[in-house]
Design a protein around this motif. Sequence first.
Motif, PDB file in Angstrom:
ATOM      1  N   VAL A 235       0.837  -1.203   0.000  1.00  0.00           N
ATOM      2  CA  VAL A 235       0.000   0.000   0.000  1.00  0.00           C
ATOM      3  C   VAL A 235       0.871   1.252   0.000  1.00  0.00           C
ATOM      4  O   VAL A 235       0.622   2.207  -0.747  1.00  0.00           O
ATOM      5  CB  VAL A 235      -0.947   0.006   1.217  1.00  0.00           C
ATOM      6  CG1 VAL A 235      -1.640   1.366   1.346  1.00  0.00           C
ATOM      7  CG2 VAL A 235      -1.979  -1.098   1.093  1.00  0.00           C
ATOM      8  N   LEU A 304      -7.764  -2.022  -4.650  1.00  0.00           N
ATOM      9  CA  LEU A 304      -7.729  -2.618  -3.312  1.00  0.00           C
ATOM     10  C   LEU A 304      -7.753  -4.142  -3.391  1.00  0.00           C
ATOM     11  O   LEU A 304      -7.062  -4.827  -2.630  1.00  0.00           O
ATOM     12  CB  LEU A 304      -8.920  -2.113  -2.486  1.00  0.00           C
ATOM     13  CG  LEU A 304      -8.880  -0.628  -2.106  1.00  0.00           C
ATOM     14  CD1 LEU A 304     -10.190  -0.220  -1.453  1.00  0.00           C
ATOM     15  CD2 LEU A 304      -7.703  -0.340  -1.180  1.00  0.00           C
ATOM     16  N   ILE A 307      -4.278  -5.279  -4.448  1.00  0.00           N
ATOM     17  CA  ILE A 307      -3.285  -5.128  -3.383  1.00  0.00           C
ATOM     18  C   ILE A 307      -3.408  -6.255  -2.366  1.00  0.00           C
ATOM     19  O   ILE A 307      -2.403  -6.767  -1.863  1.00  0.00           O
ATOM     20  CB  ILE A 307      -3.433  -3.755  -2.704  1.00  0.00           C
ATOM     21  CG1 ILE A 307      -2.966  -2.653  -3.660  1.00  0.00           C
ATOM     22  CG2 ILE A 307      -2.652  -3.695  -1.400  1.00  0.00           C
ATOM     23  CD1 ILE A 307      -3.279  -1.251  -3.166  1.00  0.00           C
TER      24      ILE A 307
END
Length: 496
Positions: A235, A304, A307
Amino acid sequence: MTTTPDDSFYYLEIARRAAAGEGFTFDGINSTSGYHPLWQWMLIPLAWMFPGEETYVRAVRLIALALVAIAFALVARVIWRSGGPLPAMVGVLLASRNLEFLRSLDSGMETPVVLLALALLLSALVWFFEAPNPRRAAVVGLTCALLVLTRLDMAVVVPVVGLSMLWRTRRWSWAGWWIAGAAALSLPFAVHHITTHGLRLTTSATVKRYWVDDLMTDLGGRFSGGHLTYVGDVVNRYVRTLGDQVSTNLLPTPLNGLVTIAVIGLTCLGAAASIRHIRRERIGLSPTGAAATTVGVLIAGKALLDIYTVPQWALSWYSAPARVAVSFAVGVAAVHGAKILVRNGATRWILLPMIAAMVLLPLGTRNAISGRATTLAWQLQVDRAAEWIIDKGPSGRYGAFDAGLLGYRLESTVDLVNLDGLVNDNEFADYLESRPSRPEVIRREGIDVLANVLEVDVRETDWACAETLWVGDRSVRSTANTDGPDRMYVLDVRGC
């Protein structure tokens, strides 16, 4: 050959064999589903029209940049119609100024068609939100299906679009037309895929799932502290990557920082003012704002998901949609913030950073256009290995765990089996789930000669049983343009 990554040659070689009537196969032995459909299908006519190795690659890169240019133009057109030419121009400059990012867009991977599909979806949503009707809802569904065909994993987040349409119009009747539009394009592909490969993931996705599972095991499990720390690091690097997209990196560090802070300040001011205006006037989002928000949520949701589920690849070409979206969003918000300051008499405070930003951003674009991509050391070594195999290589079945470029160079001169499973059949992908050793893989596939970049110590241990037929004349790394301890080997592995 330029900085085209090894994986892109899977696309190129599969398309070349499909154009020759061999079907979807990389090695002429195994059929494969290891690709995202739209880009793969688009490459087939290019392979037919440009049979030369270098000409074909150049044509693919040119088409890729053309698709990106069309995508940028479509997004700029939406912004121009809503906010005028200046935010559209700044958004394009921000999106195109990063040299490394621009080079990744013509790498031969599916990124250009993903960006184009997102731009078409944005345009279709604006069109629908301006005047909802069945025909426009069907067109939005069609663009959603197109997006999924560019990257099959987009199917997970595309329902965001349908929910946005329902929320915006408060009418369920559009859902049927949206689904019908999506089915018109996606259903034929789904039928073909299921009848050919079954109701399962593509081979590349299957193998990558195994790799991710191995990483999770090494880190202590998906919900372990080790995994959460790893994801936190991804992140952090992901956010820095997005920040690099809108910073200059062309001046001494202090000045770079000042210009970047100015752009961030303007962006925050413009975004805050827009939100405050919408809430105060209770006017709601405009059609353009609603469409941009929908596509933004879709891109953020996919980022997201990447990730967390595939952190190894989240920072590669997977991140391109987020980079472009952030660039255009910053462009719109920063220009709006600058206009606010000017209206409030702060011209002298905003004039200098705005001029600096508008001068420096085109410089970044010019550098990207004029800069020459360097040839990677590992590619040169693969080229030399391919030449040796063609001229002096023994007969037999060849194999490689990084087979993209080598298979492309060898074409049909010899049988080269890809051994990492990304573009093999489902049976081989299932076999890899048992986590066999590399020597076990080459024995199962009946490989006589292994051609691969190997770490020197791995060559001396895992492949001590092999006879060296050819070795590269310099150290390389296969994943970066830096020298390292690895070398390109051609090994007789029949004794293994």
